[in-house]
Design a protein around this motif. Structure first.
Motif, PDB file in Angstrom:
ATOM      1  N   ARG A  27      75.321 -17.789 -41.422  1.00  0.00           N
ATOM      2  CA  ARG A  27      74.447 -19.172 -40.918  1.00  0.00           C
ATOM      3  C   ARG A  27      74.335 -20.150 -42.113  1.00  0.00           C
ATOM      4  O   ARG A  27      74.430 -21.051 -42.091  1.00  0.00           O
ATOM      5  N   ALA A  28      73.602 -18.857 -43.203  1.00  0.00           N
ATOM      6  CA  ALA A  28      73.103 -19.449 -44.343  1.00  0.00           C
ATOM      7  C   ALA A  28      74.381 -19.836 -45.037  1.00  0.00           C
ATOM      8  O   ALA A  28      74.777 -20.948 -45.893  1.00  0.00           O
ATOM      9  N   ALA A  29      75.742 -19.144 -45.144  1.00  0.00           N
ATOM     10  CA  ALA A  29      76.065 -19.221 -45.768  1.00  0.00           C
ATOM     11  C   ALA A  29      77.395 -20.382 -45.170  1.00  0.00           C
ATOM     12  O   ALA A  29      78.001 -21.471 -46.155  1.00  0.00           O
ATOM     13  N   LEU A  30      77.451 -20.746 -44.084  1.00  0.00           N
ATOM     14  CA  LEU A  30      78.205 -21.775 -43.219  1.00  0.00           C
ATOM     15  C   LEU A  30      77.013 -23.397 -43.428  1.00  0.00           C
ATOM     16  O   LEU A  30      77.863 -24.009 -44.188  1.00  0.00           O
ATOM     17  N   ALA A  31      75.900 -22.653 -43.570  1.00  0.00           N
ATOM     18  CA  ALA A  31      74.568 -24.352 -43.783  1.00  0.00           C
ATOM     19  C   ALA A  31      75.295 -24.999 -45.413  1.00  0.00           C
ATOM     20  O   ALA A  31      75.507 -25.731 -45.874  1.00  0.00           O
ATOM     21  N   GLN A  32      75.507 -23.999 -45.842  1.00  0.00           N
ATOM     22  CA  GLN A  32      75.848 -24.075 -47.578  1.00  0.00           C
ATOM     23  C   GLN A  32      77.266 -25.262 -47.613  1.00  0.00           C
ATOM     24  O   GLN A  32      77.487 -25.738 -48.697  1.00  0.00           O
ATOM     25  N   GLN A  33      78.169 -25.361 -46.764  1.00  0.00           N
ATOM     26  CA  GLN A  33      79.642 -25.278 -47.125  1.00  0.00           C
ATOM     27  C   GLN A  33      79.387 -26.704 -46.091  1.00  0.00           C
ATOM     28  O   GLN A  33      80.426 -26.977 -45.326  1.00  0.00           O
ATOM     29  N   GLY A  34      78.130 -26.994 -45.582  1.00  0.00           N
ATOM     30  CA  GLY A  34      77.608 -28.537 -44.374  1.00  0.00           C
ATOM     31  C   GLY A  34      77.882 -27.657 -43.190  1.00  0.00           C
ATOM     32  O   GLY A  34      78.171 -29.360 -42.465  1.00  0.00           O
TER      33      GLY A  34
END
Length: 161
Positions: A27-34
């Motif tokens: 979830r956090a890595a996805l958020a970094q990708q928007g």
């Protein structure tokens, strides 16, 4: 501008659970990708509430009994807006069983929708389902594949059209 909502529809036994586990764990890595993988509507790590509220006979199911579809989809829009992301993904095998016309009123005003559907060859689905039902004790060990395939309800779910 409306956020983009990607709805992943994976027919059961095509790897949807693995994808949902990946989305949850990253979830956090996805958020970094928007990309937002919302917590709203999650049930067992997947976005099942978004589909279960529309299935016949399930509005009284304890998991969704008091969930109103409009409030659920409004909460989704609020979570996406609060995340600051312009794109979100929800995933549930149960979307496979929902008539698109039921979803449209809850989606079109709030989101730009993209559908991603993942299928698997029907023979592979049946073998995987057969093995899972044997392992889960839903079928006896002496059940033949011919008997398994004689169930019209199972076969109906293989009509991808």
């Amino acid at each position: 501008m409306k956020p983009e909502l990607i709805i992943h529809i994976g027919r059961p036994k095509v790897g949807s659970t693995a994808l949902q586990a990946f989305l949850n764990q990253n979830r956090a890595a996805l958020a970094q990708q928007g990309i937002c993988y919302p917590k709203t509507g999650l049930y067992h790590g997947a976005s099942h509430h978004f589909s279960l509220v529309f299935l016949p006979g399930l509005p009284d199911y304890p998991v969704v009994k008091d969930i109103l579809p409009d409030a659920l989809y409004a909460s989704l829009a609020e979570e996406i807006a609060a995340s600051g992301q312009s794109r979100a993904v929800i995933s549930s095998e149960n979307f496979w069983l929902v008539k698109p016309a039921k979803l449209k009123p809850f989606l079109s005003e709030r989101f730009d929708v993209k559908i991603v559907a993942y299928l698997r060859r029907q023979d592979e689905v049946m073998v995987s389902s057969f093995i899972q039902e044997i392992r889960g004790g839903m079928l006896s060990l002496d059940t033949s594949m011919d008997d398994y395939l004689a169930d019209q309800g199972r076969l109906k779910l293989l009509d991808y059209d």
